[in-house]
Write a protein that holds these residues in place. Structure first.
Motif, PDB file in Angstrom:
ATOM      1  N   THR A 114       0.849  -1.185   0.000  1.00 27.12           N
ATOM      2  CA  THR A 114       0.000   0.000   0.000  1.00 27.12           C
ATOM      3  C   THR A 114       0.890   1.242   0.000  1.00 27.12           C
ATOM      4  N   GLY A 115       0.286   2.366  -0.334  1.00 24.23           N
ATOM      5  CA  GLY A 115       0.982   3.645  -0.272  1.00 24.23           C
ATOM      6  C   GLY A 115       0.583   4.439   0.960  1.00 24.23           C
ATOM      7  N   ASP A 116      -0.065   3.753   1.910  1.00 16.02           N
ATOM      8  CA  ASP A 116      -0.479   4.447   3.131  1.00 16.02           C
ATOM      9  C   ASP A 116       0.736   4.952   3.901  1.00 16.02           C
ATOM     10  N   LEU A 117       0.545   6.057   4.600  1.00 17.48           N
ATOM     11  CA  LEU A 117       1.606   6.635   5.425  1.00 17.48           C
ATOM     12  C   LEU A 117       1.096   6.728   6.862  1.00 17.48           C
ATOM     13  N   ASP A 124      -4.375   9.583   6.586  1.00 22.95           N
ATOM     14  CA  ASP A 124      -5.447   8.612   6.370  1.00 22.95           C
ATOM     15  C   ASP A 124      -6.771   9.286   6.036  1.00 22.95           C
ATOM     16  N   THR A 128      -4.133  10.553  -0.266  1.00 24.14           N
ATOM     17  CA  THR A 128      -4.509   9.464  -1.171  1.00 24.14           C
ATOM     18  C   THR A 128      -3.274   8.637  -1.476  1.00 24.14           C
ATOM     19  N   PRO A 129      -3.223   7.386  -1.030  1.00 23.64           N
ATOM     20  CA  PRO A 129      -2.069   6.548  -1.366  1.00 23.64           C
ATOM     21  C   PRO A 129      -2.093   6.159  -2.837  1.00 23.64           C
ATOM     22  N   LYS A 131      -1.157   3.405  -3.995  1.00 28.97           N
ATOM     23  CA  LYS A 131      -1.648   2.031  -4.012  1.00 28.97           C
ATOM     24  C   LYS A 131      -2.545   1.831  -2.793  1.00 28.97           C
ATOM     25  N   PHE A 136      -6.645   5.593  -5.814  1.00 33.68           N
ATOM     26  CA  PHE A 136      -5.910   6.736  -6.346  1.00 33.68           C
ATOM     27  C   PHE A 136      -6.537   7.238  -7.643  1.00 33.68           C
ATOM     28  N   GLY A 234       0.412   9.864  -1.513  1.00 34.07           N
ATOM     29  CA  GLY A 234       1.458   9.160  -0.771  1.00 34.07           C
ATOM     30  C   GLY A 234       2.195   8.187  -1.673  1.00 34.07           C
ATOM     31  N   ALA A 235       3.502   8.433  -1.893  1.00 30.34           N
ATOM     32  CA  ALA A 235       4.327   7.536  -2.702  1.00 30.34           C
ATOM     33  C   ALA A 235       5.699   7.405  -2.072  1.00 30.34           C
ATOM     34  N   THR A 239       4.608   0.079   1.917  1.00 31.41           N
ATOM     35  CA  THR A 239       4.020  -0.265   3.208  1.00 31.41           C
ATOM     36  C   THR A 239       3.334  -1.620   3.084  1.00 31.41           C
TER      37      THR A 239
END
Length: 716
Positions: A114-117, A124, A128-129, A131, A136, A234-235, A239
């Protein structure tokens, strides 16, 4: 007699990543008899990551970069379960997908990253992640459509910079910033020079610093600076999927530890590939090329494990080619990590485009499967075999003409407690001063997912009871399972009974029991009873009554198109979900003068049943009849359900036949309701249905005889 090969091994693929997509294709070319193959993924279409930057820049459409998992599973003979895996018990070999429990013998994970941070407060809610890409893409297209404000990409690695270049190509100069550093992280000097030059050319700003918070409209940096942002992406690295932490599988920084044979350490029969895996013996960067290269070994090892044969080792190459999109139909090449040069330009883009399209063609241009030679056969067999494959769902019913003639010839001894027999949607019995309706129905499976099929079949069987205005009371289950091992049959029955129990419980009915047997293929049916005071029959319609239809038509064409590999996977999944959800609250129709559910004989056939019973005609307004997405396009291509010719002959419509009128004869599975409502009540009924969340439309009216159906424009 040819023996049916029993199912003895369950292989579950979790995630529709590149490795699993290729495994499905290879499986379709070389299936292993005795294996039930399953793919679990929350999406009907998986994006090919190599073409994502081109899609963001506007060079490719969503369809061009989408791997249709529905079509691929059909080709592979695999069942598709649409849902996100969120738990795993590797000891008892059970996968959790929401409330469902999926048992297995062998399992492979290709669930990506995922591209979550999670370390950045507010991301959150306001970020926008990159992945998963579906989320996205939706956010990106919405942002582009609004056309206002700047965008910020968090992460100055190669992935973040490539994405920023594509975004800038679409938005124009000065609207995209990349936070993380003054150079591109983790790339060689030559590649860095080319990328920095291209960033300047497209007006993308590199902002050094660390993000400490995201809020609506702003990104906060550790040094106190605030960057305005209407779209924050978010890139900043890979994650791992957080639910893996509770599985008991061995992890390295959240990624699944695998041996050289792609098996999870200490867990035989469990495999992992792609970005979610960590190759302990030969770690590699998170790059799609390794998932693609691993697919052949994974395919071999899954087959070998199902046959208790030795496994092979995966030996990833040390150097690999990176082709990086620069946003404006140019690209650069790097042989990572060995090549000191980074050639760039339009020729590299064309090279990359050709490689990407060739990969996609492997997963979309699937070879036709040739039926085996039947040898010597009796007269008439080839004519039937030469037709389209036998449809599933209601499309496999016996034609209405055959059924009507048989029922006319039946001897029906009179009984005082039997109010009505064949001819209406359900039989009506007098029991203890109340009216009980009784019906039965079963369906040839239109999906390889037993749980989903049970929901569809239950909603379908309940339709006849609801069409009579009755409250569902009880149900008996009839199941034909394909021949299989005890373990697989137990898994299938558990999924079927859980799903059917949920549907009947929600309808207020109780499952009393049932009967099961083994056969050639999955078939699920139910005998259902319901209670009412005054059943709604087919024979009460009067001239001037308004025809109201709930739901849509076109499911037969859609299911036939899916079997032929012509339907869009997203349309098919939407149809499955509609059928499984049922008709909704249709209590507002209980005042109808005549009503029926629209199922196997199509809208025209069921309307003709009302006309015959009521001695009336009917006029339909084609423009007001809603269709399932994709149904008209398939009908225009000439796709028809197996039952279509018999339906058309039994209920002719006085109109020029075209792709839209053909859908009037399309058999529906778990379809909506067709009701004749008094004209002074029609608007109120429509308003009540829509208020209850039911899709309902006025599609025509009842006319004076003779009995028949015409197509025209109904008066408003």
């Amino acid at each position: 007699m040819q023996r049916q090969i029993p199912l003895t091994r369950d292989i579950v693929l979790v995630g529709g990543g590149h490795a699993h997509a290729l495994v499905l294709r290879m499986w379709g070319m070389k299936p292993l008899p005795g294996v039930r193959l399953t793919l679990v993924d929350p999406r009907p279409v998986a994006p090919y990551t190599g073409m994502l930057p081109g899609h963001v820049a506007g060079h490719y459409t969503a369809d061009e970069i989408g791997i249709d998992l529905v079509r691929l599973c059909r080709f592979a003979g695999a069942r598709l379960i649409i849902g996100a895996a969120d738990g795993l018990d590797p000891v008892n070999r059970v996968l959790s997908v929401g409330s469902r429990r999926i048992g297995y013998d062998l399992l492979s994970l290709d669930i990506g990253i995922t591209g979550d941070l999670p370390q950045v407060p507010g991301f959150d809610r306001h970020g926008t992640p990159v992945k998963p890409f579906v989320r996205f893409a939706a956010g990106w297209e919405d942002f582009v459509a609004k056309g206002q404000g700047p965008a910020v990409v968090i992460g100055n690695g190669l992935g973040g910079v490539e994405l920023a270049l594509s975004m800038a190509r679409r938005l124009g100069p000065g609207r995209v910033s990349v936070v993380g550093g003054e150079r591109v992280a983790h790339v060689g000097a030559a590649l860095n020079r080319v990328l920095l030059r291209q960033l300047r050319a497209l007006g993308v700003v590199l902002v050094p610093g660390r993000v400490v918070g995201v809020e609506g409209g702003a990104v906060h940096l550790a040094d106190g600076r605030i960057l305005p942002s209407a779209f924050t992406v978010g890139a900043a690295g890979a994650t791992p999927q957080p639910w893996l932490e509770d599985t008991g599988l061995p992890l390295s920084d959240g990624f699944i530890r695998t041996g050289a044979d792609l098996q999870v350490e200490g867990h035989p029969g469990h495999f992992a590939a792609g970005d979610c895996a960590h190759l302990v013996a030969s770690p590699r960067p998170k790059a799609g090329v390794f998932a693609v290269r691993a697919a052949k070994v994974l395919f071999h090892n899954l087959r070998a494990a199902a046959m208790d044969k030795p496994l092979r080792n995966f030996r990833p190459q040390r150097h690999f080619l990176r082709l990086v999109s620069l946003g404006d139909r140019t690209a650069l090449a790097e042989k990572w990590p060995a090549l000191p040069l980074a050639p760039a330009g339009r020729l590299i883009w064309r090279w990359k485009d050709r490689i990407d399209r060739r990969f996609m063609s492997r997963l979309t241009d699937l070879p036709p499967m040739v039926a085996p030679d039947s040898g010597e056969i009796a007269t008439g067999v080839q004519e039937i075999l030469g037709q389209a494959p036998l449809c599933a769902g209601c499309g496999s019913k016996v034609g209405p003409g055959v059924l009507h003639q048989v029922l006319l010839g039946m001897d029906r001894p009179a009984r005082a407690d039997v109010i009505s027999g064949p001819g209406d949607d359900a039989g009506v019995l007098e029991i203890g001063g109340r009216r009980q309706v009784l019906t039965t129905d079963h369906l040839r499976a239109c999906t390889e997912d037993p749980g989903l099929m049970a929901r569809i079949a239950a909603q379908h069987a309940l339709g006849d009871v609801r069409a009579m205005g009755a409250d569902p009371q009880s149900a008996l289950v009839q199941v034909i399972l394909p021949r299989a091992s005890d373990a697989i049959q137990a898994r299938m029955m558990e999924e079927i009974m859980q799903a059917a129990g949920d549907v009947f419980h929600a309808a207020g009915a109780v499952i009393l029991g049932g009967h099961s047997t083994m056969g050639a293929e999955l078939t699920i049916g139910f005998t259902v009873t319901g209670l009412c005071d005054a059943p709604i029959t087919l024979g009460g319609a009067r001239p001037g009554d308004v025809l109201i239809l709930t739901g849509r038509i076109g499911s037969g064409v859609e299911l036939a198109g899916e079997m032929q590999g012509k339907a869009r996977g997203a349309d098919v999944v939407q149809l499955w979900q509609r059928m499984a959800e049922g008709p909704g609250d249709v209590a507002a129709l209980r005042g109808a003068r005549a009503m029926t559910d629209v199922t196997g004989f199509g809208l025209a056939g069921h309307l003709m049943a009302i006309c015959r019973a009521s001695g009336t005609g009917a006029r339909l307004d084609l423009a007001q009849i809603p269709l399932h997405p994709g149904a008209l396009e398939l009908s225009e291509q000439g796709v028809r359900s197996t039952l279509y010719p018999a339906n058309r002959d039994h209920a002719p419509v006085f109109s020029r036949e075209d792709a839209r009128t053909a859908l009037l004869h399309d058999p529906q599975t778990a379809g909506g309701f067709l009701a004749a409502v008094a004209p002074d009540q029609a608007e109120a009924v429509l308003a009540d249905l829509r208020a209850a969340g039911v899709e309902a439309n006025r599609i025509g009216e009842i006319t004076e005889g003779p009995v028949g159906i015409t197509v025209g424009t109904s008066p408003t």
